[in-house]
Motif scaffolding. Structure first.
Motif, PDB file in Angstrom:
ATOM      1  N   HIS A 236       0.814  -1.222   0.000  1.00 41.18           N
ATOM      2  CA  HIS A 236       0.000   0.000   0.000  1.00 41.18           C
ATOM      3  C   HIS A 236       0.842   1.264   0.000  1.00 41.18           C
ATOM      4  CE1 HIS A 236      -2.382   3.096   2.390  1.00 41.18           C
ATOM      5  NE2 HIS A 236      -2.950   3.061   1.200  1.00 41.18           N
ATOM      6  N   GLN A 237       1.683   1.439   1.017  1.00 39.02           N
ATOM      7  CA  GLN A 237       2.510   2.633   1.115  1.00 39.02           C
ATOM      8  C   GLN A 237       3.920   2.310   1.606  1.00 39.02           C
ATOM      9  OE1 GLN A 237       1.848   6.270   0.720  1.00 39.02           O
ATOM     10  NE2 GLN A 237       0.370   5.370  -0.665  1.00 39.02           N
ATOM     11  N   ALA A 238       4.348   1.060   1.398  1.00 40.55           N
ATOM     12  CA  ALA A 238       5.699   0.612   1.754  1.00 40.55           C
ATOM     13  C   ALA A 238       5.950   0.633   3.251  1.00 40.55           C
ATOM     14  CB  ALA A 238       6.765   1.437   1.029  1.00 40.55           C
ATOM     15  N   GLY A 239       4.906   0.450   4.041  1.00 41.53           N
ATOM     16  CA  GLY A 239       5.068   0.378   5.489  1.00 41.53           C
ATOM     17  C   GLY A 239       5.872  -0.849   5.900  1.00 41.53           C
ATOM     18  N   PRO A 240       6.593  -0.782   7.029  1.00 41.88           N
ATOM     19  CA  PRO A 240       7.454  -1.893   7.472  1.00 41.88           C
ATOM     20  C   PRO A 240       6.652  -2.993   8.168  1.00 41.88           C
ATOM     21  CG  PRO A 240       7.615  -0.057   9.007  1.00 41.88           C
ATOM     22  CD  PRO A 240       6.688   0.396   7.926  1.00 41.88           C
ATOM     23  N   LEU A 241       6.370  -4.065   7.479  1.00 36.64           N
ATOM     24  CA  LEU A 241       5.580  -5.151   8.064  1.00 36.64           C
ATOM     25  C   LEU A 241       6.304  -5.812   9.235  1.00 36.64           C
ATOM     26  CD1 LEU A 241       4.058  -6.905   4.906  1.00 36.64           C
ATOM     27  CD2 LEU A 241       3.044  -5.136   6.364  1.00 36.64           C
ATOM     28  N   SER A 242       7.636  -5.727   9.259  1.00 38.01           N
ATOM     29  CA  SER A 242       8.375  -6.330  10.372  1.00 38.01           C
ATOM     30  C   SER A 242       8.104  -5.608  11.682  1.00 38.01           C
ATOM     31  CB  SER A 242       9.880  -6.318  10.076  1.00 38.01           C
ATOM     32  OG  SER A 242      10.348  -4.993   9.895  1.00 38.01           O
ATOM     33  N   GLU A 243       7.534  -4.419  11.623  1.00 43.47           N
ATOM     34  CA  GLU A 243       7.156  -3.686  12.824  1.00 43.47           C
ATOM     35  C   GLU A 243       5.667  -3.845  13.131  1.00 43.47           C
ATOM     36  OE1 GLU A 243       8.415   0.372  12.531  1.00 43.47           O
ATOM     37  OE2 GLU A 243      10.394  -0.166  11.746  1.00 43.47           O
ATOM     38  N   GLY A 244       4.995  -4.685  12.350  1.00 42.15           N
ATOM     39  CA  GLY A 244       3.576  -4.907  12.548  1.00 42.15           C
ATOM     40  C   GLY A 244       3.302  -6.008  13.554  1.00 42.15           C
ATOM     41  N   THR A 245       2.035  -6.390  13.637  1.00 44.30           N
ATOM     42  CA  THR A 245       1.620  -7.429  14.577  1.00 44.30           C
ATOM     43  C   THR A 245       1.224  -8.691  13.835  1.00 44.30           C
ATOM     44  OG1 THR A 245      -0.625  -6.505  14.558  1.00 44.30           O
ATOM     45  CG2 THR A 245       0.849  -5.763  16.305  1.00 44.30           C
ATOM     46  N   ALA A 247      -0.939 -12.201  14.046  1.00 49.32           N
ATOM     47  CA  ALA A 247      -2.041 -12.864  14.743  1.00 49.32           C
ATOM     48  C   ALA A 247      -2.895 -13.619  13.743  1.00 49.32           C
ATOM     49  CB  ALA A 247      -2.907 -11.843  15.493  1.00 49.32           C
ATOM     50  N   ASP A 248      -3.364 -14.795  14.153  1.00 48.60           N
ATOM     51  CA  ASP A 248      -4.286 -15.595  13.334  1.00 48.60           C
ATOM     52  C   ASP A 248      -3.734 -15.866  11.942  1.00 48.60           C
ATOM     53  OD1 ASP A 248      -6.161 -15.573  15.444  1.00 48.60           O
ATOM     54  OD2 ASP A 248      -6.934 -13.634  14.779  1.00 48.60           O
ATOM     55  N   GLY A 249      -2.442 -16.112  11.847  1.00 47.81           N
ATOM     56  CA  GLY A 249      -1.839 -16.454  10.566  1.00 47.81           C
ATOM     57  C   GLY A 249      -1.693 -15.282   9.616  1.00 47.81           C
ATOM     58  N   CYS A 250      -1.784 -14.049  10.134  1.00 46.36           N
ATOM     59  CA  CYS A 250      -1.693 -12.854   9.299  1.00 46.36           C
ATOM     60  C   CYS A 250      -0.747 -11.848   9.950  1.00 46.36           C
ATOM     61  CB  CYS A 250      -3.062 -12.200   9.108  1.00 46.36           C
ATOM     62  SG  CYS A 250      -4.266 -13.225   8.226  1.00 46.36           S
ATOM     63  N   VAL A 251      -0.303 -10.884   9.155  1.00 39.64           N
ATOM     64  CA  VAL A 251       0.479  -9.775   9.678  1.00 39.64           C
ATOM     65  C   VAL A 251      -0.251  -8.486   9.332  1.00 39.64           C
ATOM     66  CG1 VAL A 251       1.904  -9.641   7.572  1.00 39.64           C
ATOM     67  CG2 VAL A 251       2.746  -8.653   9.718  1.00 39.64           C
ATOM     68  N   ARG A 252      -0.276  -7.571  10.283  1.00 37.77           N
ATOM     69  CA  ARG A 252      -0.974  -6.292  10.110  1.00 37.77           C
ATOM     70  C   ARG A 252       0.042  -5.171   9.993  1.00 37.77           C
ATOM     71  NH1 ARG A 252      -3.151  -1.962  13.111  1.00 37.77           N
ATOM     72  NH2 ARG A 252      -5.243  -1.328  12.418  1.00 37.77           N
ATOM     73  N   GLY A 257      -2.874  -0.336   8.639  1.00 39.35           N
ATOM     74  CA  GLY A 257      -3.721  -1.443   9.058  1.00 39.35           C
ATOM     75  C   GLY A 257      -4.023  -2.496   8.023  1.00 39.35           C
ATOM     76  N   SER A 258      -3.379  -2.479   6.873  1.00 40.01           N
ATOM     77  CA  SER A 258      -3.593  -3.541   5.895  1.00 40.01           C
ATOM     78  C   SER A 258      -3.185  -4.880   6.502  1.00 40.01           C
ATOM     79  CB  SER A 258      -2.781  -3.286   4.620  1.00 40.01           C
ATOM     80  OG  SER A 258      -3.189  -2.094   3.984  1.00 40.01           O
ATOM     81  N   VAL A 259      -3.936  -5.933   6.194  1.00 33.98           N
ATOM     82  CA  VAL A 259      -3.687  -7.255   6.766  1.00 33.98           C
ATOM     83  C   VAL A 259      -3.376  -8.238   5.638  1.00 33.98           C
ATOM     84  CG1 VAL A 259      -4.653  -9.160   8.108  1.00 33.98           C
ATOM     85  CG2 VAL A 259      -5.186  -6.789   8.736  1.00 33.98           C
ATOM     86  N   PHE A 260      -2.284  -8.978   5.795  1.00 37.60           N
ATOM     87  CA  PHE A 260      -1.843  -9.934   4.776  1.00 37.60           C
ATOM     88  C   PHE A 260      -1.717 -11.324   5.393  1.00 37.60           C
ATOM     89  CE2 PHE A 260      -0.096  -5.782   3.745  1.00 37.60           C
ATOM     90  CZ  PHE A 260      -0.481  -5.624   2.422  1.00 37.60           C
ATOM     91  N   ARG A 261      -2.150 -12.333   4.634  1.00 42.89           N
ATOM     92  CA  ARG A 261      -2.031 -13.721   5.076  1.00 42.89           C
ATOM     93  C   ARG A 261      -0.583 -14.177   4.923  1.00 42.89           C
ATOM     94  NH1 ARG A 261      -6.739 -16.488   2.430  1.00 42.89           N
ATOM     95  NH2 ARG A 261      -5.372 -16.561   0.614  1.00 42.89           N
ATOM     96  N   LEU A 262      -0.023 -14.722   5.988  1.00 39.81           N
ATOM     97  CA  LEU A 262       1.378 -15.115   5.965  1.00 39.81           C
ATOM     98  C   LEU A 262       1.652 -16.271   5.011  1.00 39.81           C
ATOM     99  CD1 LEU A 262       2.180 -14.903   9.784  1.00 39.81           C
ATOM    100  CD2 LEU A 262       3.147 -13.442   7.992  1.00 39.81           C
ATOM    101  N   SER A 263       0.697 -17.152   4.818  1.00 38.96           N
ATOM    102  CA  SER A 263       0.939 -18.347   4.011  1.00 38.96           C
ATOM    103  C   SER A 263       1.148 -18.034   2.536  1.00 38.96           C
ATOM    104  CB  SER A 263      -0.222 -19.336   4.162  1.00 38.96           C
ATOM    105  OG  SER A 263      -1.438 -18.736   3.724  1.00 38.96           O
ATOM    106  N   ASP A 264       0.492 -16.966   2.042  1.00 42.91           N
ATOM    107  CA  ASP A 264       0.613 -16.675   0.615  1.00 42.91           C
ATOM    108  C   ASP A 264       0.655 -15.180   0.294  1.00 42.91           C
ATOM    109  OD1 ASP A 264      -1.982 -15.970   1.190  1.00 42.91           O
ATOM    110  OD2 ASP A 264      -2.919 -17.475  -0.099  1.00 42.91           O
ATOM    111  N   GLY A 265       0.628 -14.313   1.306  1.00 46.81           N
ATOM    112  CA  GLY A 265       0.710 -12.884   1.075  1.00 46.81           C
ATOM    113  C   GLY A 265      -0.578 -12.222   0.660  1.00 46.81           C
ATOM    114  N   TRP A 266      -1.677 -12.984   0.646  1.00 52.70           N
ATOM    115  CA  TRP A 266      -2.938 -12.419   0.164  1.00 52.70           C
ATOM    116  C   TRP A 266      -3.418 -11.311   1.093  1.00 52.70           C
ATOM    117  CZ3 TRP A 266      -4.771 -12.589  -4.452  1.00 52.70           C
ATOM    118  CH2 TRP A 266      -6.073 -12.161  -4.703  1.00 52.70           C
ATOM    119  N   ASN A 267      -3.870 -10.209   0.497  1.00 47.80           N
ATOM    120  CA  ASN A 267      -4.362  -9.085   1.285  1.00 47.80           C
ATOM    121  C   ASN A 267      -5.819  -9.347   1.665  1.00 47.80           C
ATOM    122  OD1 ASN A 267      -4.485  -8.839  -1.609  1.00 47.80           O
ATOM    123  ND2 ASN A 267      -5.425  -6.825  -1.370  1.00 47.80           N
ATOM    124  N   VAL A 268      -6.045  -9.614   2.930  1.00 45.55           N
ATOM    125  CA  VAL A 268      -7.379  -9.948   3.409  1.00 45.55           C
ATOM    126  C   VAL A 268      -8.115  -8.721   3.927  1.00 45.55           C
ATOM    127  CG1 VAL A 268      -6.728 -12.315   3.961  1.00 45.55           C
ATOM    128  CG2 VAL A 268      -6.517 -10.553   5.715  1.00 45.55           C
TER     129      VAL A 268
END
Length: 319
Positions: A236-245, A247-252, A257-268
């Motif tokens: 979205h805006q090149a935010g640092p996902l490594s500083e995100g949270t 939970a539930d198999g996703c990273v925020r 606040g964009s949420v991505f599934r860790l297994s395949d990167g899908w934006n949920v």
């Protein structure tokens, strides 16, 4: 000799200089903060992601503005022909009806932009609001039989639309407001497996930043031992996902606040409209290795590719 801030550089395009100055102008920041807060507070529910264009794969706003802009442009062409004011008035009305939903889609995108982008976006919105007002006056004039005034207001409205469109183009192409900021990853990461660290360097459930070919990569180890790896900069805006949270198999993403599934990167969940490039993972000789996933196909055993040595071991293979 150094230049004073804000002074136009020799040979610089005047329009670009004005736009760059607009990006730096902080006088409207208080109003921007209030407006972005109000837009974020709108009770849109799941419609917010729909307005972002999550279902479409890219922002919805540029698609929606085609109706009002096209209608008003067509009305201007008809206004150049004698006796076609009625038909032009119908097109003006169509454009006005379509402007509201297009503006709402643009607003939810605008509320999740960087500061410099929101400054340009505010003026973009003001120009388009002026266009709506002028076209409203045009429609009223036409309904009252004042076709000459209706045409005049219409041409003024089209001028405002042009200014708004120019600013929208600056947002999209100069400031990359709606671009996929992870698009280049598949083009710069080399093929094959890349070692990113030993297993004990990745605590379970903690997002860890690594780099492959100078591309930041997010690596997450699940409690069960499975590893996941995604491009680390949010699409979205090149935010640092490594500083995100995590939970539930996703990273925020920590920025918007964009949420991505860790297994395949899908934006949920938006505002991101593009998924994160994903990597296959494996553990080899106590080291975690990743390989860029091609065409979304994972779980390909890389042991027979040579050059890495040994058999795959431990959890994480083909995650």
């Amino acid at each position: 000799m150094s230049e004073k801030p804000g002074r136009r550089r020799m040979g610089q395009n005047r329009m670009l200089w004005l736009l760059d100055a607009l990006e730096r102008d902080s006088r409207a920041d208080a109003a921007i903060d209030a407006l972005t807060g109000a837009v974020r507070a709108l009770p849109l529910g799941r419609a917010r992601d729909a307005l972002h264009g999550l279902w479409l794969g890219h922002p919805l706003h540029p698609l929606m503005v085609q109706v009002p802009v096209g209608s008003w442009m067509s009305a201007a062409v008809l206004d150049l022909w004698p006796g076609r004011s009625r038909e032009a008035g119908v097109l003006v009305g169509v454009g006005l009806a379509a402007a509201g939903p297009a503006a709402l889609a643009g607003a939810v995108d605008w509320a999740e932009l960087r500061r410099q982008q929101t400054r340009v976006g505010l003026v973009h919105a003001v120009a388009n609001a002026a266009a709506v007002g002028l076209y409203g006056a045009s429609l009223v004039s036409r309904l009252r039989g004042r076709s000459r005034a209706g045409r005049a207001y219409g041409f003024l409205g089209l001028t405002a639309v042009g200014v708004g469109g120019m600013l929208g183009g600056h947002l999209a192409y100069r400031q990359a407001s709606g671009a996929n900021h992870a698009e280049e990853v598949p083009h710069v990461v080399r093929e094959g497996w890349h070692r990113v660290g030993t297993v004990d360097e990745f605590p379970a459930g903690v997002p860890v930043r690594r780099a492959v070919d100078d591309v930041p990569v997010l690596v997450v180890r699940e409690t069960g031992g499975t590893f996941h790896a995604l491009a680390e900069r949010c699409s979205h805006q090149a935010g640092p996902l490594s500083e995100g949270t995590v939970a539930d198999g996703c990273v925020r993403c920590p920025w918007h606040g964009s949420v991505f599934r860790l297994s395949d990167g899908w934006n949920v969940r938006g505002p991101a409209t593009a998924p994160q490039p994903a990597f296959d993972t494996r553990v080899l000789d106590g080291h975690v290795e990743i390989r860029l996933r091609v065409d979304g196909i994972d779980g390909i055993d890389g042991a027979d590719e040579g050059g890495e040595g040994g058999e795959d071991e431990g959890p994480g293979d083909g995650a």
